[in-house]
Design a protein around this motif. Structure first.
Motif, PDB file in Angstrom:
ATOM      1  N   VAL A 294      -9.948  -4.662   4.125  1.00 35.96           N
ATOM      2  CA  VAL A 294      -8.806  -4.181   3.344  1.00 35.96           C
ATOM      3  C   VAL A 294      -7.531  -4.842   3.860  1.00 35.96           C
ATOM      4  CG1 VAL A 294      -7.372  -2.163   2.827  1.00 35.96           C
ATOM      5  CG2 VAL A 294      -9.871  -2.009   2.625  1.00 35.96           C
ATOM      6  N   GLY A 295      -7.381  -4.911   5.181  1.00 33.74           N
ATOM      7  CA  GLY A 295      -6.219  -5.584   5.757  1.00 33.74           C
ATOM      8  C   GLY A 295      -6.137  -7.039   5.333  1.00 33.74           C
ATOM      9  N   ALA A 296      -7.269  -7.718   5.321  1.00 35.25           N
ATOM     10  CA  ALA A 296      -7.299  -9.115   4.876  1.00 35.25           C
ATOM     11  C   ALA A 296      -6.902  -9.220   3.406  1.00 35.25           C
ATOM     12  CB  ALA A 296      -8.676  -9.719   5.110  1.00 35.25           C
ATOM     13  N   ALA A 297      -7.349  -8.270   2.587  1.00 35.70           N
ATOM     14  CA  ALA A 297      -6.983  -8.265   1.162  1.00 35.70           C
ATOM     15  C   ALA A 297      -5.480  -8.071   1.002  1.00 35.70           C
ATOM     16  CB  ALA A 297      -7.754  -7.182   0.416  1.00 35.70           C
ATOM     17  N   MET A 298      -4.898  -7.195   1.826  1.00 34.72           N
ATOM     18  CA  MET A 298      -3.452  -6.980   1.745  1.00 34.72           C
ATOM     19  C   MET A 298      -2.714  -8.263   2.125  1.00 34.72           C
ATOM     20  SD  MET A 298      -3.278  -3.920   0.618  1.00 34.72           S
ATOM     21  CE  MET A 298      -4.919  -4.077  -0.095  1.00 34.72           C
ATOM     22  N   GLY A 299      -3.190  -8.959   3.154  1.00 36.98           N
ATOM     23  CA  GLY A 299      -2.569 -10.207   3.578  1.00 36.98           C
ATOM     24  C   GLY A 299      -2.689 -11.319   2.554  1.00 36.98           C
ATOM     25  N   ALA A 300      -3.702 -11.231   1.695  1.00 37.44           N
ATOM     26  CA  ALA A 300      -3.922 -12.250   0.661  1.00 37.44           C
ATOM     27  C   ALA A 300      -3.312 -11.870  -0.680  1.00 37.44           C
ATOM     28  CB  ALA A 300      -5.425 -12.483   0.489  1.00 37.44           C
ATOM     29  N   ASN A 301      -2.640 -10.738  -0.764  1.00 43.04           N
ATOM     30  CA  ASN A 301      -2.068 -10.239  -2.012  1.00 43.04           C
ATOM     31  C   ASN A 301      -1.141 -11.286  -2.633  1.00 43.04           C
ATOM     32  OD1 ASN A 301      -0.775  -8.825  -4.038  1.00 43.04           O
ATOM     33  ND2 ASN A 301      -0.045  -7.180  -2.727  1.00 43.04           N
ATOM     34  N   PRO A 302      -1.464 -11.798  -3.815  1.00 47.92           N
ATOM     35  CA  PRO A 302      -0.628 -12.826  -4.424  1.00 47.92           C
ATOM     36  C   PRO A 302       0.647 -12.284  -5.080  1.00 47.92           C
ATOM     37  CG  PRO A 302      -2.466 -12.345  -5.864  1.00 47.92           C
ATOM     38  CD  PRO A 302      -2.680 -11.543  -4.607  1.00 47.92           C
ATOM     39  N   VAL A 303       0.708 -10.976  -5.280  1.00 47.64           N
ATOM     40  CA  VAL A 303       1.882 -10.386  -5.941  1.00 47.64           C
ATOM     41  C   VAL A 303       2.373  -9.150  -5.176  1.00 47.64           C
ATOM     42  CG1 VAL A 303       1.566 -11.312  -8.266  1.00 47.64           C
ATOM     43  CG2 VAL A 303       0.324  -9.279  -7.617  1.00 47.64           C
ATOM     44  N   PRO A 304       2.793  -9.349  -3.909  1.00 49.61           N
ATOM     45  CA  PRO A 304       3.298  -8.208  -3.147  1.00 49.61           C
ATOM     46  C   PRO A 304       4.489  -7.576  -3.867  1.00 49.61           C
ATOM     47  CG  PRO A 304       3.903 -10.266  -2.085  1.00 49.61           C
ATOM     48  CD  PRO A 304       2.966 -10.611  -3.204  1.00 49.61           C
ATOM     49  N   LEU A 305       4.704  -6.345  -3.624  1.00 49.28           N
ATOM     50  CA  LEU A 305       5.651  -5.453  -4.279  1.00 49.28           C
ATOM     51  C   LEU A 305       5.043  -4.929  -5.570  1.00 49.28           C
ATOM     52  CD1 LEU A 305       8.288  -3.880  -4.499  1.00 49.28           C
ATOM     53  CD2 LEU A 305       9.306  -5.890  -5.576  1.00 49.28           C
ATOM     54  N   ILE A 306       4.641  -5.803  -6.479  1.00 49.44           N
ATOM     55  CA  ILE A 306       4.023  -5.335  -7.720  1.00 49.44           C
ATOM     56  C   ILE A 306       2.698  -4.646  -7.384  1.00 49.44           C
ATOM     57  CG2 ILE A 306       3.034  -6.028  -9.930  1.00 49.44           C
ATOM     58  CD1 ILE A 306       5.213  -8.236 -10.015  1.00 49.44           C
ATOM     59  N   ILE A 307       1.874  -5.290  -6.573  1.00 48.62           N
ATOM     60  CA  ILE A 307       0.740  -4.616  -5.940  1.00 48.62           C
ATOM     61  C   ILE A 307       1.294  -4.215  -4.577  1.00 48.62           C
ATOM     62  CG2 ILE A 307      -1.586  -4.828  -5.009  1.00 48.62           C
ATOM     63  CD1 ILE A 307      -2.128  -6.952  -7.172  1.00 48.62           C
ATOM     64  N   PRO A 308       1.594  -2.929  -4.377  1.00 49.33           N
ATOM     65  CA  PRO A 308       2.448  -2.489  -3.269  1.00 49.33           C
ATOM     66  C   PRO A 308       1.773  -2.437  -1.898  1.00 49.33           C
ATOM     67  CG  PRO A 308       1.762  -0.603  -4.549  1.00 49.33           C
ATOM     68  CD  PRO A 308       1.221  -1.818  -5.258  1.00 49.33           C
ATOM     69  N   CYS A 309       1.400  -3.599  -1.363  1.00 48.26           N
ATOM     70  CA  CYS A 309       0.737  -3.638  -0.060  1.00 48.26           C
ATOM     71  C   CYS A 309       1.662  -3.162   1.056  1.00 48.26           C
ATOM     72  CB  CYS A 309       0.192  -5.033   0.225  1.00 48.26           C
ATOM     73  SG  CYS A 309       1.412  -6.349   0.129  1.00 48.26           S
ATOM     74  N   HIS A 310       2.979  -3.115   0.793  1.00 46.22           N
ATOM     75  CA  HIS A 310       3.897  -2.586   1.804  1.00 46.22           C
ATOM     76  C   HIS A 310       3.689  -1.088   2.021  1.00 46.22           C
ATOM     77  CE1 HIS A 310       5.984  -1.834  -2.004  1.00 46.22           C
ATOM     78  NE2 HIS A 310       6.682  -0.899  -1.372  1.00 46.22           N
ATOM     79  N   ARG A 311       2.974  -0.432   1.132  1.00 45.92           N
ATOM     80  CA  ARG A 311       2.720   1.008   1.244  1.00 45.92           C
ATOM     81  C   ARG A 311       1.452   1.328   2.041  1.00 45.92           C
ATOM     82  NH1 ARG A 311       4.224   1.806  -5.048  1.00 45.92           N
ATOM     83  NH2 ARG A 311       6.481   1.587  -4.784  1.00 45.92           N
ATOM     84  N   VAL A 312       0.812   0.307   2.594  1.00 43.82           N
ATOM     85  CA  VAL A 312      -0.390   0.511   3.398  1.00 43.82           C
ATOM     86  C   VAL A 312       0.011   0.461   4.866  1.00 43.82           C
ATOM     87  CG1 VAL A 312      -2.725  -0.263   3.902  1.00 43.82           C
ATOM     88  CG2 VAL A 312      -1.788  -0.570   1.601  1.00 43.82           C
ATOM     89  N   LEU A 313      -0.260   1.568   5.578  1.00 44.15           N
ATOM     90  CA  LEU A 313       0.136   1.709   6.971  1.00 44.15           C
ATOM     91  C   LEU A 313      -1.069   1.714   7.891  1.00 44.15           C
ATOM     92  CD1 LEU A 313       2.758   4.586   6.522  1.00 44.15           C
ATOM     93  CD2 LEU A 313       3.154   2.115   6.464  1.00 44.15           C
ATOM     94  N   ALA A 314      -0.810   1.514   9.161  1.00 34.44           N
ATOM     95  CA  ALA A 314      -1.853   1.617  10.177  1.00 34.44           C
ATOM     96  C   ALA A 314      -2.285   3.078  10.293  1.00 34.44           C
ATOM     97  CB  ALA A 314      -1.332   1.100  11.508  1.00 34.44           C
ATOM     98  N   SER A 315      -3.398   3.314  10.968  1.00 34.54           N
ATOM     99  CA  SER A 315      -3.943   4.678  11.085  1.00 34.54           C
ATOM    100  C   SER A 315      -3.002   5.624  11.812  1.00 34.54           C
ATOM    101  CB  SER A 315      -5.303   4.647  11.787  1.00 34.54           C
ATOM    102  OG  SER A 315      -5.169   4.115  13.087  1.00 34.54           O
ATOM    103  N   ASP A 316      -2.103   5.107  12.658  1.00 34.83           N
ATOM    104  CA  ASP A 316      -1.157   5.955  13.376  1.00 34.83           C
ATOM    105  C   ASP A 316       0.130   6.201  12.581  1.00 34.83           C
ATOM    106  OD1 ASP A 316       0.043   3.457  13.538  1.00 34.83           O
ATOM    107  OD2 ASP A 316       0.032   3.374  15.735  1.00 34.83           O
ATOM    108  N   GLY A 317       0.168   5.736  11.339  1.00 35.32           N
ATOM    109  CA  GLY A 317       1.334   5.929  10.492  1.00 35.32           C
ATOM    110  C   GLY A 317       2.425   4.895  10.703  1.00 35.32           C
ATOM    111  N   LYS A 318       2.207   3.960  11.607  1.00 42.14           N
ATOM    112  CA  LYS A 318       3.202   2.909  11.840  1.00 42.14           C
ATOM    113  C   LYS A 318       3.011   1.795  10.819  1.00 42.14           C
ATOM    114  CE  LYS A 318       3.955   4.104  16.590  1.00 42.14           C
ATOM    115  NZ  LYS A 318       3.790   3.743  17.977  1.00 42.14           N
ATOM    116  N   ALA A 319       4.004   0.930  10.754  1.00 42.99           N
ATOM    117  CA  ALA A 319       4.015  -0.103   9.716  1.00 42.99           C
ATOM    118  C   ALA A 319       2.802  -1.013   9.762  1.00 42.99           C
ATOM    119  CB  ALA A 319       5.295  -0.932   9.798  1.00 42.99           C
TER     120      ALA A 319
END
Length: 178
Positions: free
Chosen positions: A119-144
């Motif tokens: 899933v992390g790799a998919a977020m890093g490969a996101n071709p349209v960040p913001l529109i597909i909001p990968c910035h809303r995916v956080l680490a398990s501890d709630g950090k960025a």
């Protein structure tokens, strides 16, 4: 693919589109020459946006101003994206303004918490960040956690702050500053 660079309150974005929809989005943070080279890679060239693409650009500008914006209905061209990544992105499109999820939560929705790194790799490969909001995916501890856009995790925190989210702060404590 046609492209355009446009200025916002967050800085210059690049957008690329086909007849099917938005295929690429470059977040702010690159030097102007680097932004032009990145958005126009693989034979893409500047073009004039259709009314539909101009409306997406308007929404991105509104987002950069801190307005609540939903991109879930934006037509996307994900033809070059793997099936697994498309499944990740489909789930992520359900995470609205000011909400977050974790890599593990998305992996569980996909059927196996062991898929968290994928899933992390998919977020890093996101071709349209913001529109597909990968910035809303956080680490398990709630950090960025990580963010592949220019500026890394700081860019992610800035985008989340526009939505009233402070990563790493327990729910209910954001307004009290603890």
């Amino acid at each position: 693919m046609e492209t355009m660079i446009f200025d916002t309150a967050l800085g210059a974005f690049g957008i690329g589109w086909t007849e099917a929809g938005v295929a690429r989005l470059q977040l702010p943070g690159l030097a102007p020459d680097a932004l032009v080279a990145r958005i126009n890679r693989d034979g893409a060239a500047p073009g004039d946006p259709s009314r539909a693409i101009a409306a997406v650009i308007d929404r991105i500008e509104d987002y950069a101003e801190g307005e609540r914006v939903d991109f879930a209905d934006v037509p996307l061209d994900l033809g070059a994206v793997s099936d697994f990544n498309r499944r990740c992105y489909a789930l992520l499109l359900e995470i609205g303004w000011g909400a977050t999820t974790s890599y593990g939560a998305l992996a569980r929705q996909l059927g196996d918490v062991g898929l968290s790194r994928a899933v992390g790799a998919a977020m890093g490969a996101n071709p349209v960040p913001l529109i597909i909001p990968c910035h809303r995916v956080l680490a398990s501890d709630g950090k960025a956690g990580g963010f592949s856009a220019p500026g890394g995790a700081e860019s992610k925190r800035r985008m989340l702050a526009l939505e009233g989210v402070e990563p790493g702060v327990p729910a209910g404590q954001l307004g009290f500053g603890f």
